[in-house]
Design a protein around this motif. Sequence first.
Motif, mmCIF file in Angstrom:
data_model
loop_
_atom_site.group_PDB
_atom_site.id
_atom_site.type_symbol
_atom_site.label_atom_id
_atom_site.label_comp_id
_atom_site.label_asym_id
_atom_site.label_seq_id
_atom_site.Cartn_x
_atom_site.Cartn_y
_atom_site.Cartn_z
ATOM 1 N N GLY A 160 -1.005 3.514 7.270
ATOM 2 C CA GLY A 160 -1.563 4.811 7.647
ATOM 3 C C GLY A 160 -0.921 5.412 8.883
ATOM 4 N N GLY A 161 0.171 4.808 9.357
ATOM 5 C CA GLY A 161 0.893 5.367 10.500
ATOM 6 C C GLY A 161 0.330 4.930 11.838
ATOM 7 N N GLY A 183 6.812 -1.533 14.938
ATOM 8 C CA GLY A 183 8.181 -1.771 14.496
ATOM 9 C C GLY A 183 8.265 -2.759 13.352
ATOM 10 N N TRP A 184 7.482 -3.812 13.407
ATOM 11 C CA TRP A 184 7.502 -4.852 12.377
ATOM 12 C C TRP A 184 7.123 -4.288 11.017
ATOM 13 C CZ3 TRP A 184 3.447 -7.524 9.713
ATOM 14 C CH2 TRP A 184 3.817 -8.742 9.128
ATOM 15 N N LEU A 185 6.231 -3.308 11.026
ATOM 16 C CA LEU A 185 5.783 -2.673 9.784
ATOM 17 C C LEU A 185 6.753 -1.595 9.300
ATOM 18 C CD1 LEU A 185 1.995 -2.369 10.668
ATOM 19 C CD2 LEU A 185 2.978 -3.812 8.865
ATOM 20 N N THR A 194 7.331 2.780 3.873
ATOM 21 C CA THR A 194 7.313 1.540 4.660
ATOM 22 C C THR A 194 5.888 1.004 4.683
ATOM 23 O OG1 THR A 194 6.778 2.653 6.743
ATOM 24 C CG2 THR A 194 9.143 2.394 6.224
ATOM 25 N N ALA A 195 5.747 -0.249 5.102
ATOM 26 C CA ALA A 195 4.405 -0.810 5.294
ATOM 27 C C ALA A 195 3.665 -0.024 6.384
ATOM 28 C CB ALA A 195 4.497 -2.287 5.651
ATOM 29 N N TYR A 196 4.406 0.486 7.365
ATOM 30 C CA TYR A 196 3.822 1.320 8.428
ATOM 31 C C TYR A 196 3.137 2.549 7.810
ATOM 32 C CZ TYR A 196 3.854 4.205 12.723
ATOM 33 O OH TYR A 196 3.531 4.986 13.796
ATOM 34 N N PRO A 244 6.695 -7.619 6.111
ATOM 35 C CA PRO A 244 6.302 -7.287 4.741
ATOM 36 C C PRO A 244 7.425 -6.558 4.012
ATOM 37 C CG PRO A 244 5.164 -5.885 6.316
ATOM 38 C CD PRO A 244 5.921 -6.908 7.105
ATOM 39 N N ASP A 245 7.592 -6.881 2.729
ATOM 40 C CA ASP A 245 8.547 -6.158 1.900
ATOM 41 C C ASP A 245 7.949 -4.807 1.561
ATOM 42 O OD1 ASP A 245 9.258 -9.187 0.097
ATOM 43 O OD2 ASP A 245 10.289 -8.350 1.825
#
Length: 141
Positions: free
Chosen positions: A24-25, A70-72, A18-20, A4-5
Amino acid sequence: MTSPDDDTPAADGSQPATAYDWVGGDAAVRALVDRFYDLMDLEPGYAALRAAHPPDLSSARDKLYWFLSGWLGGPSHYIERFGHPRLRARHMPFSIGILERDQWLACMAQAMQELALDPVLQERLQKAFFQTADWMRNKGV
């Protein structure tokens, strides 16, 4: 692999780092993964997806949690443990067609909705998930 951008603000106008963070972490990523696998076990509509997994889902839960973190844009738990994800190569032993792809996407969409992720984030993640899930297909149907 598409992720995700992070340049679109949340529905409330704030700008998550970040998306992470937007999800919500750590605890929220774990909750999302756990709900995803719980739904896979509970919902008859995900039977083909469930059949592609072993009876014990604990390893799959951990790996998806580590990967999504990681991806997020959060900690690189998966890479620290296993190196580059090589998603397509790691999924080649499993028969993944349109049915499995669509069930995976529907199950994740339901998990995101049930956990009340921001609708804007859900839409962005679904687009990124679709691209990745479609790339994982290794059978025509």
